[in-house]
Motif scaffolding. Sequence first.
Motif, PDB file in Angstrom:
ATOM      1  N   LYS A   1       0.718  -7.594   2.271  1.00  0.00           N
ATOM      2  CA  LYS A   1       0.925  -6.559   1.256  1.00  0.00           C
ATOM      3  C   LYS A   1       2.205  -5.769   1.481  1.00  0.00           C
ATOM      4  O   LYS A   1       2.895  -5.388   0.534  1.00  0.00           O
ATOM      5  CB  LYS A   1      -0.278  -5.621   1.222  1.00  0.00           C
ATOM      6  CG  LYS A   1      -0.277  -4.685   0.028  1.00  0.00           C
ATOM      7  CD  LYS A   1      -1.555  -3.879  -0.034  1.00  0.00           C
ATOM      8  CE  LYS A   1      -2.746  -4.753  -0.370  1.00  0.00           C
ATOM      9  NZ  LYS A   1      -3.990  -3.989  -0.532  1.00  0.00           N
ATOM     10  N   GLY A   2       2.555  -5.504   2.732  1.00  0.00           N
ATOM     11  CA  GLY A   2       3.737  -4.707   3.016  1.00  0.00           C
ATOM     12  C   GLY A   2       5.032  -5.488   3.058  1.00  0.00           C
ATOM     13  O   GLY A   2       6.106  -4.892   3.245  1.00  0.00           O
TER      14      GLY A   2
ATOM     15  N   GLN B   1       1.532  -0.798  -4.429  1.00  0.00           N
ATOM     16  CA  GLN B   1       0.798  -0.927  -3.172  1.00  0.00           C
ATOM     17  C   GLN B   1       1.681  -1.498  -2.080  1.00  0.00           C
ATOM     18  O   GLN B   1       1.535  -1.143  -0.902  1.00  0.00           O
ATOM     19  CB  GLN B   1      -0.445  -1.795  -3.376  1.00  0.00           C
ATOM     20  CG  GLN B   1      -1.545  -1.107  -4.180  1.00  0.00           C
ATOM     21  CD  GLN B   1      -2.900  -1.745  -3.994  1.00  0.00           C
ATOM     22  OE1 GLN B   1      -3.242  -2.218  -2.912  1.00  0.00           O
ATOM     23  NE2 GLN B   1      -3.703  -1.756  -5.046  1.00  0.00           N
TER      24      GLN B   1
ATOM     25  N   ALA C   1       2.413   0.427   1.364  1.00  0.00           N
ATOM     26  CA  ALA C   1       2.184  -0.248   2.648  1.00  0.00           C
ATOM     27  C   ALA C   1       3.417  -0.202   3.534  1.00  0.00           C
ATOM     28  O   ALA C   1       3.303  -0.238   4.768  1.00  0.00           O
ATOM     29  CB  ALA C   1       1.758  -1.694   2.409  1.00  0.00           C
ATOM     30  N   ARG C   2       4.587  -0.111   2.917  1.00  0.00           N
ATOM     31  CA  ARG C   2       5.836  -0.060   3.686  1.00  0.00           C
ATOM     32  C   ARG C   2       6.199   1.350   4.136  1.00  0.00           C
ATOM     33  O   ARG C   2       7.026   1.506   5.040  1.00  0.00           O
ATOM     34  CB  ARG C   2       6.982  -0.639   2.847  1.00  0.00           C
ATOM     35  CG  ARG C   2       6.887  -2.128   2.597  1.00  0.00           C
ATOM     36  CD  ARG C   2       8.144  -2.678   1.954  1.00  0.00           C
ATOM     37  NE  ARG C   2       8.248  -2.400   0.539  1.00  0.00           N
ATOM     38  CZ  ARG C   2       7.762  -3.177  -0.424  1.00  0.00           C
ATOM     39  NH1 ARG C   2       7.096  -4.286  -0.095  1.00  0.00           N
ATOM     40  NH2 ARG C   2       7.921  -2.880  -1.693  1.00  0.00           N
TER      41      ARG C   2
ATOM     42  N   GLU D   1      -1.420   3.593   7.183  1.00  0.00           N
ATOM     43  CA  GLU D   1      -2.696   3.109   6.657  1.00  0.00           C
ATOM     44  C   GLU D   1      -3.770   4.172   6.816  1.00  0.00           C
ATOM     45  O   GLU D   1      -3.742   4.985   7.735  1.00  0.00           O
ATOM     46  CB  GLU D   1      -3.118   1.832   7.389  1.00  0.00           C
ATOM     47  CG  GLU D   1      -2.206   0.639   7.141  1.00  0.00           C
ATOM     48  CD  GLU D   1      -2.713  -0.607   7.829  1.00  0.00           C
ATOM     49  OE1 GLU D   1      -3.844  -0.583   8.360  1.00  0.00           O
ATOM     50  OE2 GLU D   1      -1.980  -1.606   7.850  1.00  0.00           O
TER      51      GLU D   1
ATOM     52  N   ALA E   1      -2.979   6.828   2.254  1.00  0.00           N
ATOM     53  CA  ALA E   1      -2.422   5.702   1.506  1.00  0.00           C
ATOM     54  C   ALA E   1      -3.321   5.329   0.333  1.00  0.00           C
ATOM     55  O   ALA E   1      -2.836   5.062  -0.779  1.00  0.00           O
ATOM     56  CB  ALA E   1      -2.232   4.503   2.431  1.00  0.00           C
TER      57      ALA E   1
ATOM     58  N   ARG F   1       8.679  -1.337   7.767  1.00  0.00           N
ATOM     59  CA  ARG F   1       8.317   0.046   8.126  1.00  0.00           C
ATOM     60  C   ARG F   1       9.447   0.764   8.872  1.00  0.00           C
ATOM     61  O   ARG F   1       9.408   1.987   9.020  1.00  0.00           O
ATOM     62  CB  ARG F   1       7.046   0.058   8.973  1.00  0.00           C
ATOM     63  CG  ARG F   1       5.783  -0.188   8.156  1.00  0.00           C
ATOM     64  CD  ARG F   1       4.543   0.125   8.970  1.00  0.00           C
ATOM     65  NE  ARG F   1       3.353   0.132   8.132  1.00  0.00           N
ATOM     66  CZ  ARG F   1       2.906   1.176   7.459  1.00  0.00           C
ATOM     67  NH1 ARG F   1       3.578   2.318   7.511  1.00  0.00           N
ATOM     68  NH2 ARG F   1       1.816   1.108   6.737  1.00  0.00           N
TER      69      ARG F   1
END
Length: 391
Positions: free
Chosen positions: A231-232, A240, A244-245, A249, A253, A346
């Motif tokens: 997802k990220g 989303q 996620a990035r 979590e 979020a 991230r």
Amino acid sequence: MDRSRGRLADPALIIVGGAMTVFAAVAIVWWLSDTPLGVDSAVYRAGGFAVVHGESPYSPLLALPGWAPELPFTYPPFAALLFTSLTALPSQLSWGLLTLAAAPSLYCAVRPFADRAHLPLLLIGAFALQPVWQTIGLGQVNLVLMAAVVADIFLLRGSRWSGITIGIVAAVKLIPLIFIVHLLVVRRTADAARALTAFLCASAFAAAVLPSDSVRYWTSAIFNDHFAEMKGWVGNQSWQGFVARTVPEGRPATVVILVFAVVCSVVAIWLVHRLHRAGDDRAALLVTAGCSLLISPISWTHHWVWVVPALALLAARGHRGVVVAVAVLFTGWTVAVVPGGGGAERDWNLTEAIIGNAYLTVALVGGLVCLSRSRCITTYTAEDKVKTYIS
């Protein structure tokens, strides 16, 4: 006689025919040379093989070719039944079969949004856009599904068949279910009812043929671990994916995701209603498509094929500078130049975050522009009305 020759010499159709010829030749050459091609079409084919051999398409796919990554089959059981048709061909030729539909699908999806003079250039330029060339390279069905939705909204409007195509493609990929809501918002209630009925009938047929797989899909396989893990990744350009990035979590979020989904849906419904009342059903459909891309848990870059009719509509309305700028962003470089995979997203700095979320940002800015400029919604000339396929 002369008119017939003119139609045969239509530059847009020549481009479509040329693209189909090239794709067919590539498929044959790649098959003869046993060269890997079409990761996603290989997954479709392997899912169909599982059904034919009495295996579950939601277990590890035994028919995947050795060169393909071990990806799961993530589509509803009705899609698995449809993909059994690919099992009669080698992997590269099944890619070719799907890809032969890409160019005519692109033509059918873009034509209602484009001026005839711009159409050939738009078709040529579309193949340089990442959502298009990636869809073709992977052997995806995004262009076919988009064309089916556009045809249902415009070509079949007013007929007793309207809505059925949307319901069927929603049974292949669930995201087109949002277009049933679109039909309700634009007061095509009977069409929406037919779409929902078609979706339920297709799903029920799949459940009758594949009862255990249907139970497995709707209770567990639909919540795919592969999607959760990916997802990220930068290739996911949904809201989303952005969250996620950027957001740790947990509950914060989840709240951010839910609040955005509600706000985005409400604003999209309001915009679609206003645009429809103003007679601009083309822009209304693009708003719904944009909303689907934003609120979907996964919107891979190849899902963003709706950028092509959006560019066509902008070109038809004289916004050529915007067309060029957006087209450049969608060639794929924004995803390629930033660190991606393994959680590298991230650690993006501000510049990387702006570049790496470009597709998402374009959709958000487009929505804000429509909100802030009332003339984008209420002022249109007669020539701006929705075009039909036979105009």
